[in-house]
Design a protein around this motif. Structure first.
Motif, short mmCIF file in Angstrom:
data_model
loop_
_atom_site.label_atom_id
_atom_site.label_comp_id
_atom_site.label_asym_id
_atom_site.label_seq_id
_atom_site.Cartn_x
_atom_site.Cartn_y
_atom_site.Cartn_z
N ASP A 85 -3.87 -34.07 27.86
CA ASP A 85 -3.85 -35.49 28.21
C ASP A 85 -5.22 -35.85 28.77
O ASP A 85 -5.68 -35.27 29.75
CB ASP A 85 -2.76 -35.70 29.27
CG ASP A 85 -2.57 -37.17 29.63
OD1 ASP A 85 -3.50 -37.97 29.40
OD2 ASP A 85 -1.50 -37.51 30.16
N THR A 86 -5.90 -36.81 28.13
CA THR A 86 -7.27 -37.12 28.52
C THR A 86 -7.35 -37.97 29.79
O THR A 86 -8.45 -38.28 30.25
CB THR A 86 -8.01 -37.84 27.38
OG1 THR A 86 -7.26 -39.00 26.99
CG2 THR A 86 -8.19 -36.92 26.20
N SER A 87 -6.19 -38.34 30.37
CA SER A 87 -6.22 -39.00 31.68
C SER A 87 -6.48 -37.97 32.79
O SER A 87 -6.78 -38.33 33.92
CB SER A 87 -4.92 -39.75 31.94
OG SER A 87 -3.82 -38.85 32.01
N THR A 88 -6.37 -36.68 32.45
CA THR A 88 -6.77 -35.60 33.36
C THR A 88 -8.27 -35.38 33.23
O THR A 88 -8.78 -35.33 32.10
CB THR A 88 -6.03 -34.29 33.00
OG1 THR A 88 -4.62 -34.51 33.05
CG2 THR A 88 -6.42 -33.17 33.96
N ARG A 115 0.68 -37.49 20.42
CA ARG A 115 0.22 -36.11 20.48
C ARG A 115 0.32 -35.48 19.10
O ARG A 115 1.10 -35.91 18.26
CB ARG A 115 1.08 -35.32 21.48
CG ARG A 115 1.20 -36.00 22.84
CD ARG A 115 2.10 -35.25 23.78
NE ARG A 115 1.46 -34.07 24.31
CZ ARG A 115 1.99 -33.34 25.29
NH1 ARG A 115 3.16 -33.66 25.80
NH2 ARG A 115 1.36 -32.28 25.74
N PHE A 128 -4.57 -38.73 24.13
CA PHE A 128 -4.38 -37.29 24.02
C PHE A 128 -5.44 -36.75 23.07
O PHE A 128 -5.89 -37.45 22.16
CB PHE A 128 -2.99 -36.93 23.50
CG PHE A 128 -1.96 -36.84 24.58
CD1 PHE A 128 -1.28 -37.96 25.02
CD2 PHE A 128 -1.67 -35.62 25.16
CE1 PHE A 128 -0.33 -37.89 26.02
CE2 PHE A 128 -0.71 -35.52 26.16
CZ PHE A 128 -0.05 -36.66 26.59
N GLU A 132 -7.91 -42.87 28.46
CA GLU A 132 -6.55 -42.87 27.97
C GLU A 132 -6.43 -42.09 26.66
O GLU A 132 -7.37 -42.06 25.86
CB GLU A 132 -6.05 -44.30 27.76
CG GLU A 132 -5.85 -45.07 29.06
CD GLU A 132 -5.18 -46.40 28.80
OE1 GLU A 132 -5.00 -46.75 27.62
OE2 GLU A 132 -4.84 -47.08 29.77
N THR A 185 -12.53 -39.06 32.42
CA THR A 185 -11.15 -39.38 32.07
C THR A 185 -11.12 -40.61 31.18
O THR A 185 -12.02 -41.45 31.23
CB THR A 185 -10.29 -39.66 33.32
OG1 THR A 185 -10.81 -40.82 33.98
CG2 THR A 185 -10.29 -38.49 34.26
N GLN A 211 -2.59 -43.42 23.73
CA GLN A 211 -1.76 -43.02 24.85
C GLN A 211 -0.35 -42.67 24.37
O GLN A 211 0.31 -43.45 23.69
CB GLN A 211 -1.67 -44.17 25.86
CG GLN A 211 -0.90 -43.83 27.12
CD GLN A 211 -1.62 -42.83 28.00
OE1 GLN A 211 -2.82 -42.68 27.91
NE2 GLN A 211 -0.88 -42.13 28.84
N GLY A 212 0.09 -41.44 24.67
CA GLY A 212 1.43 -41.01 24.31
C GLY A 212 1.55 -40.42 22.92
O GLY A 212 2.60 -39.93 22.55
#
Length: 202
Positions: A158-161, A185, A128, A126, A124, A182-183
């Protein structure tokens, strides 16, 4: 500074080949199986005990997916364009396609062929990520989802997944990647009459 002699260039080929093989996570035995070149010959080539020849370098260039000039360290001439240096991580090659200091970053990603597909090790971070498969079959693991993407297919996540990218069948894979902060896309608009507000996703 004195120019390099032919011997200097040839002496540098072995260490360069060893570094490429290790960056791709391939053993000598695995490389021998992929190229048809004996393990002992490959070992002697990497240690400098065997002089490189075109017959030996061509299959290696194909496996590592690099120009033949890169194997021998030949300088590019006659091309005024800036060549961004490939980045090798986790056995994969990332070729930068942009030098933008902020916002999205574009890469061509190359996953080398392997005798056996790797087991997923999701990570994971932070941001996209948007990807588009050019060649090969990509295995994309996102959380609990396990997908196989073919050439022409795209994905955004989302790369936090927890996620992982690899070859679905052990063959090489080439893809384009856009990585945003982050945020941020990637926005795909198919209808030219659609308003910017309707096309945005926040």
């Amino acid at each position: 500074m004195d120019p390099k002699t032919d011997d200097d260039v040839l002496d540098a080929v072995g260490p360069r080949l060893r570094a490429l093989r290790r960056d791709h996570g391939i053993t000598l035995a695995g490389l021998a199986a992929m190229t048809g070149v004996s393990e002992s010959t490959l070992s002697r080539l990497e240690s400098g005990q065997r002089r490189p020849s075109l017959e030996l370098l061509l299959p290696l260039a194909r496996i590592y997916d690099v120009p033949l000039d890169d194997l021998v360290g030949a300088a590019r001439t006659g091309d005024p364009r800036i060549h961004l240096k490939p980045i090798r991580r986790f056995g994969m090659t990332f070729v930068p396609l942009s030098r933008r200091p902020g916002g999205e970053h574009a890469f061509k990603m190359i996953i080398p062929a392997r005798l056996e597909p790797l087991e997923p090790t999701p990570q994971t971070h932070e941001g996209f990520e948007w990807l588009y498969v050019l060649n090969g079959r990509l295995r994309l693991v996102i959380g609990e989802r396990d997908l196989t993407l073919s050439p022409g297919e795209a994905a955004e996540f989302d790369t936090s997944t927890p996620h992982w990218l690899g070859s679905a069948d052990g063959g090489p894979v080439e893809l384009l990647i856009l990585f945003g902060l982050q945020g941020v896309r990637a926005h795909v608009r198919t209808d030219p009459h659609r308003s910017s507000q309707a096309g945005s996703r926040r």
